[in-house]
Scaffold this motif. Structure first.
Motif, PDB file in Angstrom:
ATOM      1  N   ASP A 198       0.832  -1.210   0.000  1.00  0.00           N
ATOM      2  CA  ASP A 198       0.000   0.000   0.000  1.00  0.00           C
ATOM      3  C   ASP A 198       0.865   1.259   0.000  1.00  0.00           C
ATOM      4  O   ASP A 198       0.538   2.246  -0.658  1.00  0.00           O
ATOM      5  CB  ASP A 198      -0.923   0.006   1.228  1.00  0.00           C
ATOM      6  CG  ASP A 198      -1.959  -1.104   1.178  1.00  0.00           C
ATOM      7  OD1 ASP A 198      -2.244  -1.584   0.068  1.00  0.00           O
ATOM      8  OD2 ASP A 198      -2.459  -1.498   2.237  1.00  0.00           O
ATOM      9  N   ILE A 199       1.972   1.222   0.758  1.00  0.00           N
ATOM     10  CA  ILE A 199       2.891   2.366   0.777  1.00  0.00           C
ATOM     11  C   ILE A 199       3.481   2.565  -0.609  1.00  0.00           C
ATOM     12  O   ILE A 199       3.556   3.693  -1.115  1.00  0.00           O
ATOM     13  CB  ILE A 199       4.015   2.140   1.811  1.00  0.00           C
ATOM     14  CG1 ILE A 199       3.436   2.047   3.219  1.00  0.00           C
ATOM     15  CG2 ILE A 199       5.048   3.261   1.741  1.00  0.00           C
ATOM     16  CD1 ILE A 199       4.433   1.577   4.264  1.00  0.00           C
ATOM     17  N   ARG A 200       3.890   1.477  -1.239  1.00  0.00           N
ATOM     18  CA  ARG A 200       4.445   1.562  -2.598  1.00  0.00           C
ATOM     19  C   ARG A 200       3.404   2.082  -3.587  1.00  0.00           C
ATOM     20  O   ARG A 200       3.704   2.888  -4.465  1.00  0.00           O
ATOM     21  CB  ARG A 200       4.943   0.176  -3.004  1.00  0.00           C
ATOM     22  CG  ARG A 200       5.453   0.110  -4.435  1.00  0.00           C
ATOM     23  CD  ARG A 200       4.495  -0.633  -5.327  1.00  0.00           C
ATOM     24  NE  ARG A 200       4.884  -0.561  -6.718  1.00  0.00           N
ATOM     25  CZ  ARG A 200       4.220  -1.145  -7.701  1.00  0.00           C
ATOM     26  NH1 ARG A 200       3.135  -1.858  -7.438  1.00  0.00           N
ATOM     27  NH2 ARG A 200       4.612  -1.008  -8.953  1.00  0.00           N
ATOM     28  N   GLU A 205       8.136   3.316  -5.076  1.00  0.00           N
ATOM     29  CA  GLU A 205       9.065   2.279  -4.629  1.00  0.00           C
ATOM     30  C   GLU A 205      10.156   2.812  -3.704  1.00  0.00           C
ATOM     31  O   GLU A 205      10.592   2.121  -2.785  1.00  0.00           O
ATOM     32  CB  GLU A 205       9.715   1.604  -5.847  1.00  0.00           C
ATOM     33  CG  GLU A 205       8.767   0.776  -6.685  1.00  0.00           C
ATOM     34  CD  GLU A 205       7.890   1.609  -7.616  1.00  0.00           C
ATOM     35  OE1 GLU A 205       6.906   1.075  -8.146  1.00  0.00           O
ATOM     36  OE2 GLU A 205       8.197   2.817  -7.798  1.00  0.00           O
ATOM     37  N   GLY A 206      10.639   4.033  -3.939  1.00  0.00           N
ATOM     38  CA  GLY A 206      11.704   4.591  -3.112  1.00  0.00           C
ATOM     39  C   GLY A 206      11.309   4.682  -1.651  1.00  0.00           C
ATOM     40  O   GLY A 206      12.073   4.261  -0.756  1.00  0.00           O
ATOM     41  N   LEU A 267      11.652  -7.647  -3.662  1.00  0.00           N
ATOM     42  CA  LEU A 267      10.630  -6.602  -3.685  1.00  0.00           C
ATOM     43  C   LEU A 267      10.691  -5.806  -4.980  1.00  0.00           C
ATOM     44  O   LEU A 267       9.656  -5.500  -5.591  1.00  0.00           O
ATOM     45  CB  LEU A 267      10.827  -5.660  -2.495  1.00  0.00           C
ATOM     46  CG  LEU A 267      10.294  -6.122  -1.142  1.00  0.00           C
ATOM     47  CD1 LEU A 267      10.654  -5.112  -0.069  1.00  0.00           C
ATOM     48  CD2 LEU A 267       8.788  -6.318  -1.184  1.00  0.00           C
ATOM     49  N   ALA A 268      11.910  -5.443  -5.406  1.00  0.00           N
ATOM     50  CA  ALA A 268      12.058  -4.651  -6.628  1.00  0.00           C
ATOM     51  C   ALA A 268      11.552  -5.421  -7.844  1.00  0.00           C
ATOM     52  O   ALA A 268      10.964  -4.829  -8.760  1.00  0.00           O
ATOM     53  CB  ALA A 268      13.516  -4.249  -6.821  1.00  0.00           C
ATOM     54  N   TYR A 269      11.756  -6.736  -7.864  1.00  0.00           N
ATOM     55  CA  TYR A 269      11.229  -7.545  -8.976  1.00  0.00           C
ATOM     56  C   TYR A 269       9.703  -7.564  -8.949  1.00  0.00           C
ATOM     57  O   TYR A 269       9.046  -7.416  -9.981  1.00  0.00           O
ATOM     58  CB  TYR A 269      11.774  -8.969  -8.896  1.00  0.00           C
ATOM     59  CG  TYR A 269      11.199  -9.876  -9.957  1.00  0.00           C
ATOM     60  CD1 TYR A 269      11.614  -9.781 -11.277  1.00  0.00           C
ATOM     61  CD2 TYR A 269      10.210 -10.810  -9.641  1.00  0.00           C
ATOM     62  CE1 TYR A 269      11.068 -10.597 -12.261  1.00  0.00           C
ATOM     63  CE2 TYR A 269       9.660 -11.624 -10.610  1.00  0.00           C
ATOM     64  CZ  TYR A 269      10.098 -11.516 -11.926  1.00  0.00           C
ATOM     65  OH  TYR A 269       9.544 -12.318 -12.899  1.00  0.00           O
ATOM     66  N   ALA A 550      12.704   3.320  -7.476  1.00  0.00           N
ATOM     67  CA  ALA A 550      14.024   2.799  -7.086  1.00  0.00           C
ATOM     68  C   ALA A 550      14.011   1.277  -7.080  1.00  0.00           C
ATOM     69  O   ALA A 550      12.997   0.645  -6.807  1.00  0.00           O
ATOM     70  CB  ALA A 550      14.396   3.327  -5.705  1.00  0.00           C
ATOM     71  N   ALA A 551      15.197   0.690  -7.379  1.00  0.00           N
ATOM     72  CA  ALA A 551      15.352  -0.764  -7.352  1.00  0.00           C
ATOM     73  C   ALA A 551      16.077  -1.232  -6.099  1.00  0.00           C
ATOM     74  O   ALA A 551      16.087  -2.424  -5.796  1.00  0.00           O
ATOM     75  CB  ALA A 551      16.111  -1.231  -8.594  1.00  0.00           C
ATOM     76  N   ASN A 552      16.706  -0.303  -5.359  1.00  0.00           N
ATOM     77  CA  ASN A 552      17.444  -0.645  -4.140  1.00  0.00           C
ATOM     78  C   ASN A 552      17.645   0.631  -3.333  1.00  0.00           C
ATOM     79  O   ASN A 552      17.126   1.691  -3.715  1.00  0.00           O
ATOM     80  CB  ASN A 552      18.788  -1.311  -4.474  1.00  0.00           C
ATOM     81  CG  ASN A 552      19.560  -0.525  -5.525  1.00  0.00           C
ATOM     82  OD1 ASN A 552      19.786   0.679  -5.379  1.00  0.00           O
ATOM     83  ND2 ASN A 552      19.952  -1.196  -6.596  1.00  0.00           N
ATOM     84  N   ILE A 553      18.416   0.552  -2.252  1.00  0.00           N
ATOM     85  CA  ILE A 553      18.625   1.739  -1.414  1.00  0.00           C
ATOM     86  C   ILE A 553      19.836   2.551  -1.878  1.00  0.00           C
ATOM     87  O   ILE A 553      20.265   3.476  -1.194  1.00  0.00           O
ATOM     88  CB  ILE A 553      18.749   1.365   0.076  1.00  0.00           C
ATOM     89  CG1 ILE A 553      19.962   0.470   0.333  1.00  0.00           C
ATOM     90  CG2 ILE A 553      17.478   0.690   0.558  1.00  0.00           C
ATOM     91  CD1 ILE A 553      20.196   0.179   1.811  1.00  0.00           C
ATOM     92  N   GLY A 554      20.391   2.174  -3.034  1.00  0.00           N
ATOM     93  CA  GLY A 554      21.415   2.993  -3.672  1.00  0.00           C
ATOM     94  C   GLY A 554      22.738   3.016  -2.927  1.00  0.00           C
ATOM     95  O   GLY A 554      23.208   1.996  -2.412  1.00  0.00           O
TER      96      GLY A 554
END
Length: 660
Positions: A198-200, A205-206, A267-269, A550-554
């Motif tokens: 729900d947040i996403r 995503e970030g 999660l990113a996938y 975002a795909a990760n926390i960078g």
């Protein structure tokens, strides 16, 4: 999406998604020109969006800015925009694929005209992208503002922002959805996971990845906390026993970071950002230089010599950072002098009050550390802006590096000095506890109580104004008042400060928690309150931020991994200093040091082997990504039959970029 509809100048009704606020003294010619460019067809260089001026609110006053505009789009424009930005959506076979209008009916949730296919956050992200890609054509300046120069290919929105004509651009909240999210997220105290999907869906995503990392970090600390409590209760004064705790610490900080990468990839996938191609990065709004041509895009844009930027970094920024580190060291020495004075007073006349006095220097030092971190943050932002980085990613990397180096030194230098120079474990335990508790109290005040109080004042002021013409029973604000209320909200500045706080907490736990086992317990309690305070701020205090796919926390992943390497060195040194280990080397201190260094190198090697053995991406996801790439190549081959020249060229280019 249940949002009030408005009509643009052509009579088309649309859902307002994004708000543009121009400066109140903006020339009318400039406003008309900007609105025209926003409405123009895409083939004519416009954004092909719908826009209308916000009407006056209840009890309108002269000081209200009239230059506030609502922006929306037709569903067809949003769908074509989704293809332009490379949005990934769930396919009928369950895989995540890049959306295309040609295959729209093959996507799982696409029904009818697709008017519920995209989330509101995705629609707002698409509109932001379309506004950012608005470029000047043959204009030499903004109409009515001859001092604001333009040239072909220049981003209009970025230029207006850098010159202060465009005050702010922000997405609107969706009141009903926000109410549901607030209730499930922080509306009631409960022992359950956060509603990450729900947040996403609402914030992107970030934001969802940050809250997922906060939740993951909290659960990862539970074993440390469970082990730490009995250590605190039963083996507190026996420092020999912390050898086992330190050894556990070494394995813990490596394993949790490796498992997080797998969790993040999963999660990113699932959210469709893992395989998403990064868009070509445009110059930052504040970037300036001599006008020239970009060798990649061929567009006219400012060019700034790389050598000149390096001179600014190494001759100005680096000496400034070193000077700040020296000042931090100087303040630390003053703290030790205060600590020595408090100890001497307590030794002369021991009493309850002199016992309290022992903690005063550490509390003052903790407050000074927070103030110095805050002041340095502003200086670091100014310097990084002055370095004139072309890309936002480069700007962020240099800013993160500056801030991390100073914060690490400022927060942990005194602990390293006490541990390895003074070798006073009692003082180390006291200093660590005081620094950790004081910083958490200050952070909770600044992040929870203060924003809550400020927002209550804003809401009461707005409701008093609205209730002059509305009944007390009707709690819903009209659209104009809702927009102006959100415009007055604080702007969310991103997850930088949130990750920085978690980075420092991770340092307190991984570096020295074997000396103060309750550190993990305190951080767990802090993180639980952090979840609720951050959730409240996102829903009630800040403007809604644009989605960040975002795909990760960078770069923060690298920062946490660097901290874990330092933790190996620190914990090995603490183990080597323990009386239990020293007893094995009664006659040779050099032998003890050699053994400590050897074990440290073995553990570092084990850490890197472990990171190699644990794949960053789970095997099923690797197979799915490889299958998608194979299918896209096969589809490209088939199209070569009908369009051999262009598409086969693309195929060759794709293979060459992949290394054959």
């Amino acid at each position: 999406m249940r949002v009030s509809l408005v009509a643009d100048s052509s009579g088309s009704r649309f859902t307002p998604l994004v708000v543009l606020e121009l400066a109140s003294d903006t020339n009318q010619d400039a406003i008309a020109w900007l609105l025209s460019r926003i409405r123009d067809q895409q083939q004519d260089g416009g954004a092909e969006l719908l826009v209308e001026q916000l009407g006056p609110g209840v009890d309108a006053q002269e000081k209200e800015n009239p230059n506030v505009f609502l922006v929306g789009a037709t569903w067809q424009r949003l769908l074509s925009g989704a293809e332009d930005v490379g949005l990934f959506k769930e396919f009928n076979d369950g895989s995540m694929r890049g959306f295309t209008c040609a295959n729209k009916h093959d996507f799982k949730d696409y029904q009818g005209d697709g008017d519920s296919f995209l989330s509101m956050a995705e629609c707002q992200y698409i509109i932001k992208h379309l506004l950012d890609t608005l470029r000047a054509k043959q204009e030499t300046h903004v109409p009515g503002h001859s001092e604001v120069k333009l040239y072909p290919g220049k981003s209009i929105v970025r230029r207006l922002q850098s010159k202060g004509i465009l005050v702010q651009v922000f997405p609107l909240h969706e009141k009903e959805e926000l109410k549901r999210l607030s209730f499930s997220w922080y509306g009631k105290v409960k022992l359950s996971l956060q509603p990450l999907d729900d947040i996403r869906h609402y914030y992107g995503e970030g934001q969802a990845l940050y809250f997922c990392f906060l939740e993951y970090f909290t659960f990862a600390l539970v074993p440390m906390a469970l082990i730490g409590v009995p250590y605190y209760l039963f083996d507190w004064e026996d420092y020999d026993k912390y050898v086992i705790f330190a050894a556990f610490n070494l394995v813990w900080c490596t394993v949790i970071l490796e498992l997080w990468k797998r969790c993040s990839a999963s999660l990113a996938y699932r959210w469709g950002t893992l395989s998403r191609k990064k868009a070509f990065e445009e110059p930052r709004p504040g970037f300036h230089g001599v006008l020239g041509f970009n060798p990649v895009t061929g567009r006219e844009e400012p060019l700034y010599p790389h050598a000149k930027r390096l001179l600014r970094i190494y001759l100005v920024s680096l000496p400034f950072v070193l000077l700040c580190l020296y000042l931090s060291l100087y303040v630390m020495m003053i703290y030790f002098q205060m600590e020595g004075w408090a100890l001497s007073v307590h030794d002369q006349e021991p009493s309850f009050w002199t016992g309290v006095l022992l903690f005063i220097p550490s509390i003052i030092y903790a407050v000074v550390i927070e103030v110095m971190n805050l002041i340095y943050r502003y200086a670091a932002e100014f310097l990084t802006e002055w370095e004139n980085h072309r890309l936002e990613s480069s700007y962020q990397n240099h800013l993160v590096l500056k801030v991390l180096v100073f914060n690490f030194f400022n927060c942990f230098a005194s602990l390293f000095y006490i541990a390895f120079v003074m070798q006073d474990m009692v003082l180390l335990r006291q200093s660590l506890a005081t620094l950790l508790i004081t910083s958490q109290i200050l952070n909770q005040f600044m992040e929870a109580f203060l924003p809550y109080w400020l927002q209550r004042r804003r809401n009461k002021k707005m409701m008093r104004k609205v209730q002059k013409r509305r009944t007390l029973e009707d709690k819903e604000l009209p659209l104009a008042e809702q927009v102006r209320l959100e415009a007055d909200m604080s702007t969310y500045l991103g997850t930088f400060d949130d990750y920085l706080e978690l980075f420092l907490l991770f340092g307190y736990v991984s570096l020295f928690s074997c000396v103060y086992p309750l550190a993990a317990v305190l951080v767990v309690l802090n993180n639980i309150t952090e979840v609720y305070s951050d959730a409240f701020k996102m829903c009630r205090v800040f403007k809604r931020p644009f989605s960040d796919p975002a795909a990760n926390i960078g770069v923060w992943q690298l920062a946490f991994e660097a901290m874990s390497v330092i933790a190996v060195v620190t914990n090995c040194s603490l183990i080597g200093m323990s009386p239990q280990v020293k007893a094995y080397f009664p006659d040779s201190e050099s032998q003890l040091i050699l053994w400590t260094v050897a074990i440290e190198h073995v553990l570092l090697a084990f850490k890197f082997i472990l990171s190699f053995l644990i794949p960053d991406v789970p095997k099923p996801i690797q197979i799915s990504l490889a299958r998608l790439e194979f299918e896209s190549l096969e589809a490209l081959k088939k199209k070569c039959v009908s369009e051999p020249v262009m598409l086969c060229g693309l195929l060759v280019l794709q293979r060459s970029l992949r290394g054959g």
